[in-house]
Write a protein that holds these residues in place. Sequence first.
Motif, mmCIF file in Angstrom:
data_model
loop_
_atom_site.group_PDB
_atom_site.id
_atom_site.type_symbol
_atom_site.label_atom_id
_atom_site.label_comp_id
_atom_site.label_asym_id
_atom_site.label_seq_id
_atom_site.Cartn_x
_atom_site.Cartn_y
_atom_site.Cartn_z
ATOM 1 N N GLU A 1 -9.051 -9.143 -12.624
ATOM 2 C CA GLU A 1 -8.572 -10.012 -11.532
ATOM 3 C C GLU A 1 -7.746 -9.196 -10.541
ATOM 4 O OE1 GLU A 1 -7.821 -14.278 -13.657
ATOM 5 O OE2 GLU A 1 -6.524 -12.663 -14.291
ATOM 6 N N LEU A 2 -6.999 -8.220 -11.098
ATOM 7 C CA LEU A 2 -6.081 -7.449 -10.264
ATOM 8 C C LEU A 2 -6.832 -6.588 -9.255
ATOM 9 C CD1 LEU A 2 -3.545 -6.438 -13.048
ATOM 10 C CD2 LEU A 2 -3.501 -8.435 -11.533
ATOM 11 N N ALA A 3 -8.051 -6.161 -9.612
ATOM 12 C CA ALA A 3 -8.853 -5.382 -8.658
ATOM 13 C C ALA A 3 -9.070 -6.216 -7.397
ATOM 14 C CB ALA A 3 -10.184 -4.988 -9.287
ATOM 15 N N ILE A 4 -9.387 -7.497 -7.597
ATOM 16 C CA ILE A 4 -9.631 -8.367 -6.433
ATOM 17 C C ILE A 4 -8.332 -8.641 -5.677
ATOM 18 C CG2 ILE A 4 -10.462 -10.642 -5.719
ATOM 19 C CD1 ILE A 4 -12.389 -10.581 -8.070
ATOM 20 N N VAL A 5 -7.226 -8.726 -6.441
ATOM 21 C CA VAL A 5 -5.920 -9.005 -5.818
ATOM 22 C C VAL A 5 -5.514 -7.891 -4.835
ATOM 23 C CG1 VAL A 5 -3.436 -9.285 -6.317
ATOM 24 C CG2 VAL A 5 -5.124 -10.524 -7.678
ATOM 25 N N THR A 6 -6.081 -6.691 -4.979
ATOM 26 C CA THR A 6 -5.774 -5.632 -3.987
ATOM 27 C C THR A 6 -6.183 -6.058 -2.581
ATOM 28 O OG1 THR A 6 -7.929 -4.552 -4.213
ATOM 29 C CG2 THR A 6 -6.165 -3.748 -5.662
ATOM 30 N N GLY A 7 -7.101 -7.024 -2.508
ATOM 31 C CA GLY A 7 -7.607 -7.441 -1.194
ATOM 32 C C GLY A 7 -8.602 -6.459 -0.616
ATOM 33 N N ALA A 8 -8.901 -5.399 -1.384
ATOM 34 C CA ALA A 8 -9.752 -4.334 -0.859
ATOM 35 C C ALA A 8 -11.152 -4.341 -1.452
ATOM 36 C CB ALA A 8 -9.094 -2.971 -1.119
ATOM 37 N N VAL A 9 -11.386 -5.223 -2.438
ATOM 38 C CA VAL A 9 -12.723 -5.244 -3.046
ATOM 39 C C VAL A 9 -13.620 -6.150 -2.206
ATOM 40 C CG1 VAL A 9 -14.047 -5.953 -5.070
ATOM 41 C CG2 VAL A 9 -11.878 -4.739 -5.354
ATOM 42 N N ASP A 10 -14.691 -5.565 -1.676
ATOM 43 C CA ASP A 10 -15.585 -6.338 -0.817
ATOM 44 C C ASP A 10 -16.594 -7.111 -1.650
ATOM 45 O OD1 ASP A 10 -14.482 -5.304 1.709
ATOM 46 O OD2 ASP A 10 -15.133 -3.408 0.831
ATOM 47 N N LEU A 11 -17.013 -6.494 -2.752
ATOM 48 C CA LEU A 11 -17.986 -7.180 -3.605
ATOM 49 C C LEU A 11 -17.793 -6.748 -5.047
ATOM 50 C CD1 LEU A 11 -21.630 -8.023 -2.964
ATOM 51 C CD2 LEU A 11 -21.176 -6.589 -4.946
ATOM 52 N N MET A 12 -17.814 -7.732 -5.923
ATOM 53 C CA MET A 12 -17.808 -7.437 -7.358
ATOM 54 C C MET A 12 -19.099 -7.993 -7.928
ATOM 55 S SD MET A 12 -15.059 -8.380 -10.377
ATOM 56 C CE MET A 12 -13.755 -7.293 -9.822
ATOM 57 N N VAL A 13 -19.872 -7.124 -8.571
ATOM 58 C CA VAL A 13 -21.143 -7.560 -9.148
ATOM 59 C C VAL A 13 -21.028 -7.488 -10.665
ATOM 60 C CG1 VAL A 13 -22.138 -5.242 -8.764
ATOM 61 C CG2 VAL A 13 -23.649 -7.173 -9.226
ATOM 62 N N VAL A 14 -21.421 -8.576 -11.329
ATOM 63 C CA VAL A 14 -21.200 -8.686 -12.770
ATOM 64 C C VAL A 14 -22.514 -8.987 -13.487
ATOM 65 C CG1 VAL A 14 -18.850 -9.517 -12.365
ATOM 66 C CG2 VAL A 14 -20.677 -11.173 -12.724
ATOM 67 N N ASP A 15 -22.562 -8.603 -14.769
ATOM 68 C CA ASP A 15 -23.719 -8.999 -15.576
ATOM 69 C C ASP A 15 -23.259 -9.924 -16.699
ATOM 70 O OD1 ASP A 15 -23.259 -6.799 -17.766
ATOM 71 O OD2 ASP A 15 -23.564 -5.598 -15.977
ATOM 72 N N VAL A 16 -22.981 -9.376 -17.896
ATOM 73 C CA VAL A 16 -22.588 -10.255 -19.004
ATOM 74 C C VAL A 16 -21.395 -9.682 -19.779
ATOM 75 C CG1 VAL A 16 -24.808 -11.385 -19.454
ATOM 76 C CG2 VAL A 16 -24.350 -9.143 -20.465
ATOM 77 N N TYR B 1 -9.402 -14.290 -1.454
ATOM 78 C CA TYR B 1 -9.558 -13.114 -0.590
ATOM 79 C C TYR B 1 -10.939 -13.185 0.053
ATOM 80 C CZ TYR B 1 -5.472 -11.800 -3.289
ATOM 81 O OH TYR B 1 -4.241 -11.801 -3.871
ATOM 82 N N HIS B 2 -11.398 -12.053 0.604
ATOM 83 C CA HIS B 2 -12.718 -12.091 1.239
ATOM 84 C C HIS B 2 -13.811 -11.662 0.263
ATOM 85 C CE1 HIS B 2 -12.092 -7.837 1.065
ATOM 86 N NE2 HIS B 2 -13.292 -7.622 1.553
ATOM 87 N N THR B 3 -13.410 -11.391 -0.993
ATOM 88 C CA THR B 3 -14.311 -10.747 -1.960
ATOM 89 C C THR B 3 -15.519 -11.613 -2.301
ATOM 90 O OG1 THR B 3 -12.356 -9.738 -2.907
ATOM 91 C CG2 THR B 3 -14.384 -9.629 -4.216
#
Lengths: 634, 164
Positions: free
Chosen positions: A316-331, A345-347
């Motif tokens: 979650e903290l990665a996104i809280v930086t406000g700098a992550v444009d996209l997070m892609v996840v699998d399982v 944020y804009h993520t």
Amino acid sequence: MNVDKCKKSIDGASLQMIDKACADCVGTVWDRFEAQQPQCGFGELGVCCRNCLSGPCRVNPFGEPSAGICGASADTIVARNLLRSVAGGAATHVDHAFEAVEMLEMAAEKSIPYDIKDEAKLRAVAGGLGLETEGKDKFELAKELAKALYSDFAPGKETMDFLKATAPAERVETWRKLGILPKDPDLEIRRIMHETTMGCDADPVNLLLNTAKMGLVDCYSGLKLGTDVQDIVFGTPMPVKTEANLGVLSKDKVNIVIHGHIPFLSEKIVEWARRLEDEAKAAGAAGIQLSGLCCTGNEVLMRQGVASAGNYLSQELAIVTGAVDLMVVDVQCIMPSLAQVAACYHTKLVTTHDIGKIPGAEHVDFRAEHADEDAARIVRMGIAAYKNRNAAKVEIPPQKAEMWGGFSVEAIVTALSKLDAENPLKPLVDNIVAGNVFGAAGIVGCNNPRFPQDSVIVPLAKELLKNNVLIVVTGCVAHALGKAGLMCPEGAEKYAGPGLLAVLRAVGEAAGLGGPLPPVLHMGSCVDNSRIGDLLGALAGYLGVSVSQLPVAASAPELNHEKALSIGTWAVDLGLFTHIGMAPFVLGSPVVTKVLTEDIEGLVGGKFYVEPDPVKAAEAMVAHIRKKREALGI
Amino acid sequence: MKKVLTEVSKCLGCHSCENACAAVHSEAASFLGAVLAGEKPRSAVRVLAGTGGAKLPLRCQHCAVPACVDVCPTGAMQKDAVTGAVFCDAEQCVGCLLCVDACPFTAIVEDGGKPFKCDLCHDREGGPACAAACPTGALRFGEAEQGAVSAMEREILDILKGAK
């Protein structure tokens, strides 16, 4: 919320982002953890059963009721619940490995845009299974190998061929005598769902033996199968230098974070991020910065040198930086809360797997057949999202540490062969005998908000290194020790005891690393725990002893997922003293607790040992290693 | 007099008491009925996490010498001479909430401008719902110890102060 900051993490980057989350009014895992306190003691003890509609039942540890409505005792309920959890863990790895075999088959048929990258490993694995490897091209052989591996999922065998071909023979014999050799993985997982349903198995010892069996399913139709097939398709990792912690995120580049466990899509994301660099520049960014979380992060770190953004509790903290444009996840290990955090944020949060959908995320139906199109589309979504980034909300912590990865068994043997080409394991064994290397420890597993992030992992590792114990790691532990600066040559100078340091220097210099070998070797993702098993098997084979006699120990300091339970069960099956930082939900049954921490040692040589204090745990692991050294007469 | 006795060491933190209390005080007067009706009934008992892993089912102790009764300017907060239950007469209550601050157990909370607290399930057959729901006997409806502040109450206050 009022949980002390020191109770949340020992990682400065995390602490900074926890403050930012608070300032941005974003709830995180620690807020939810606090809201759950106190957690139900019946669940913690494992004495709650909801396997039938007479229930839910719970057994009172202080008196009546002493049984569920059906008559199940605390021992029965605890053992059944544990077995279901371990089967849950095994199911993830078996499913993952099965997908890998499907990829291998499709790659062999050239119906997907993936190559067969490691032909030598293909021939070694196929040869190990008794396939004729001569005179066949790699695609033909890969097709045959996939067919042979599929056959382990079919009925009719005493046990899986892959288990017999890859596990140490002495272990196979031990497991056979105990009657815990699994037939086929799907049958065994199906059977335990049956066994643990209402009105079936009530015998805690029988349930525990089948738990031990499930540990073997986990490794030999999961971990080991997944690792080997992924190495064949994507290449076997070799040492690579990268960086770890949230400081790897870039202020000027499009930040794409890869999260989850399966490298099929993420390998393609890496490829397309490199190919679409110009499109990112056209969008005004300086390029594309990839980083990884959890085990998909480890997979692309090991093979592609992609930086680590952090471990489970940093997602979650990665996104809280406000700098992550996209997070892609699998399982696996993906918090559903990511959608809410990303919405602050804009993520862009993108799910990609049939069994890993999250409300609030955008789903891309990833298929290997159109992997290139899917990966390109996702990278372009990241570039588009970059344009929405709000500079006022961006705060990237400065912390990042040099971190080395890529230490497959093949890589370790290659490094050691610079000292002795004929007998690569000899220098390591000689130094163990001489006492320069006191022993080895595999530290693996998760983060768990019950512990401040990394607070058990890091002091445990430092304590072991001080005692000249060489460390190998996988999973979220690797990210933790990478962030803490233990996984680079400088880490050796700083933390390794004198005997260990001398050996690391000798190997590092001979292998041309320009410094000592890192004292903590990154062997990969959770499925790559099989690499640790392979290394132990090779050492035991070289010495002509059982794995259970080696001066080694295992640890999962901050275990969390059911996968940690199934991997730990396999480690005990292998004969390892296995430290865990907390008891799983079994303390409501004295029988189960005693079997797991005492009696099982007499059956397989390994056992569980519970200790939340890292220094005490290190002392116990060192004492165990000393005992094993003495028994070997060294 | 009888009241709900608390044995902290037996509490496993299952929250059954909270659910039972909320259920009997809901319009539907049942747990599932309240859930299905979308009611959000309040519970007068809350299970807190104490230091050192203690789990504390916190509720009104119906004190022998209740601070809330002392502080009440209108006489709304009273102690029943027969049952010993401390209760608030809603008609006399002006909502000054001095009782909320006065309670050493923090067992009185504000709800819609008025104090909300345990009523000892005064009209419930089988006694207080929280004790009836407790699976371990951490909460038990029984004869209270004599004295201004009992040993049990002292233990709870110690945990609340973080002294334990």
